[in-house]
Design a protein around this motif. Structure first.
Motif, PDB file in Angstrom:
ATOM      1  N   CYS A 305       0.833  -1.371  -0.006  1.00  0.00           N
ATOM      2  CA  CYS A 305       0.114  -0.113   0.088  1.00  0.00           C
ATOM      3  C   CYS A 305       0.913   1.298   0.161  1.00  0.00           C
ATOM      4  O   CYS A 305       1.677   1.299   1.083  1.00  0.00           O
ATOM      5  N   CYS A 308       0.003   3.663   3.424  1.00  0.00           N
ATOM      6  CA  CYS A 308       0.648   3.134   4.844  1.00  0.00           C
ATOM      7  C   CYS A 308       1.753   2.169   4.697  1.00  0.00           C
ATOM      8  O   CYS A 308       2.495   1.944   5.878  1.00  0.00           O
ATOM      9  N   CYS A 321      -2.754  -4.625   4.142  1.00  0.00           N
ATOM     10  CA  CYS A 321      -3.551  -3.276   3.786  1.00  0.00           C
ATOM     11  C   CYS A 321      -4.712  -4.053   2.422  1.00  0.00           C
ATOM     12  O   CYS A 321      -4.092  -4.464   1.563  1.00  0.00           O
ATOM     13  N   ILE A 325      -9.812  -0.891   3.829  1.00  0.00           N
ATOM     14  CA  ILE A 325      -9.192  -0.335   4.907  1.00  0.00           C
ATOM     15  C   ILE A 325      -8.870   1.002   4.738  1.00  0.00           C
ATOM     16  O   ILE A 325      -8.154   1.556   3.808  1.00  0.00           O
ATOM     17  N   CYS A 327      -6.676   3.321   5.783  1.00  0.00           N
ATOM     18  CA  CYS A 327      -5.291   3.376   6.465  1.00  0.00           C
ATOM     19  C   CYS A 327      -4.955   4.760   6.565  1.00  0.00           C
ATOM     20  O   CYS A 327      -5.294   5.759   5.933  1.00  0.00           O
TER      21      CYS A 327
END
Length: 335
Positions: A305, A308, A321, A325, A327
């Motif tokens: 990701c 994140c 992730c 989500i 994040c």
């Protein structure tokens, strides 16, 4: 509206040195310019070309005309009306480029091979355009197993080319200019400015940030380029240019500086902004996000990701992730 431009030719022949009025708003390509000059010059368009003086190259007729063409003197290369072969140089040898398909008169070269003068001119000029420093005979002497072959390779001098290709004065000067330009480009410590194509020399071999003197006068806001990748210098740092593919971007210090100073923006509709440059969590190579969602696949095939920096969630594997989500952006990285 008529605009007056100055034209001339490389050899300074007074027949072509003049000031001509043209409706330049109707002239968009080099071919249009050549057509407009036919009448004033009294020459068909295939008898001359427009030269880029800095590059020592001829404009292609399909090239669009830039303001630079009108702001400077238009310099022409005048070609001969024909390229006859002297009687004592005529030969029945097969043309070394076009072979038996060529039925025009051929001239004998110093190595004993024959070639049509017009073909000789085209072959030599194409070699110089590609950066050549020498012009050698391309005649195939021997075929070997597996398709390999040897060529004659005899060196042809500029004097021989002048005589046997029947070069005009302008063509001879053009060849000399291009040979000089090619020689300079082979020298250590010399580069061609990617903006104006003039020769640039750096004072310090350890400094890849180069300021083009010519661009300082014509375009001062875009006068610096990188010696290694020949792209515009994007940063205020003297150690790296800011182009991620450049060798100056390699190394811990430069990489850390890029990660620390890169801008941030929203990615994939996420409300909070994220740095647009990340170091791959697996291999540490720099990755720039240009468009699309937050899922990123590195060259090493690691999927993570971009927001994140967590690994992308795999089926049957805990953690990671995914799109579901919301994040939080990871901070600027330290490598």
């Amino acid at each position: 509206m008529t605009t007056y431009i100055n034209i001339g030719n490389l050899s300074g022949d007074p027949r072509y040195e003049r000031r001509i009025g043209l409706q330049i708003q109707k002239i968009r390509k080099i071919g249009d310019l050549k057509l407009a000059l036919e009448g004033p010059l009294g020459l068909p368009r295939d008898r001359y070309d427009v030269i880029k003086m800095r590059e020592a190259l001829l404009y292609d007729e399909a090239e669009l005309i830039t303001p630079t063409v009108w702001s400077t003197k238009v310099v022409l290369v005048i070609h001969p009306c024909s390229r006859p072969v002297y009687d004592h140089l005529k030969t029945s040898e097969t043309d070394i480029v076009n072979g038996d398909f060529e039925d025009e008169q051929r001239t004998i070269m110093s190595c004993g091979h024959g070639i049509v003068p017009e073909t000789l001119y085209d072959y030599c000029w194409n070699g110089l355009k590609q950066g050549g420093l020498e012009i050698k005979c391309p005649a195939i002497e021997e075929f070997r197993v597996r398709g390999t072959q040897t060529t004659c390779g005899s060196l042809w001098t500029l004097y021989e080319l002048t005589v046997k290709a029947q070069l005009s004065q302008d063509e001879r000067i053009l060849f000399e200019m291009k040979l000089s330009k090619n020689s300079l480009m082979k020298m250590e410590g010399v580069q061609e400015c990617p903006f104006c194509r003039s020769i640039a020399v750096r004072d310090n071999v350890s400094n890849d940030r180069v300021l083009c003197i010519n661009c300082c006068n014509t375009n001062p806001d875009n006068a610096e380029f990188c010696w290694q990748c020949l792209h515009p210098w994007k940063t205020t740092n003297t150690n790296y240019c800011g182009n991620l593919s450049c060798s100056t971007s390699k190394g811990p210090k430069a990489t850390q500086e890029i990660l620390r100073t890169c801008p941030s923006r929203s990615i994939g509709g996420h409300k909070r902004t994220t740095p647009i440059v990340r170091a791959c969590p697996s291999c540490q190579v720099l990755v720039e996000h240009t468009s699309g969602c937050k899922q990123m696949t590195c060259k090493c095939q690691y999927i993570f990701c971009f927001i994140c920096l967590q690994p992308w969630k795999q089926k049957g594997v805990n953690g990671g992730c995914d799109y579901s989500i919301n994040c939080d952006p990871a901070p600027y990285q330290s490598v």
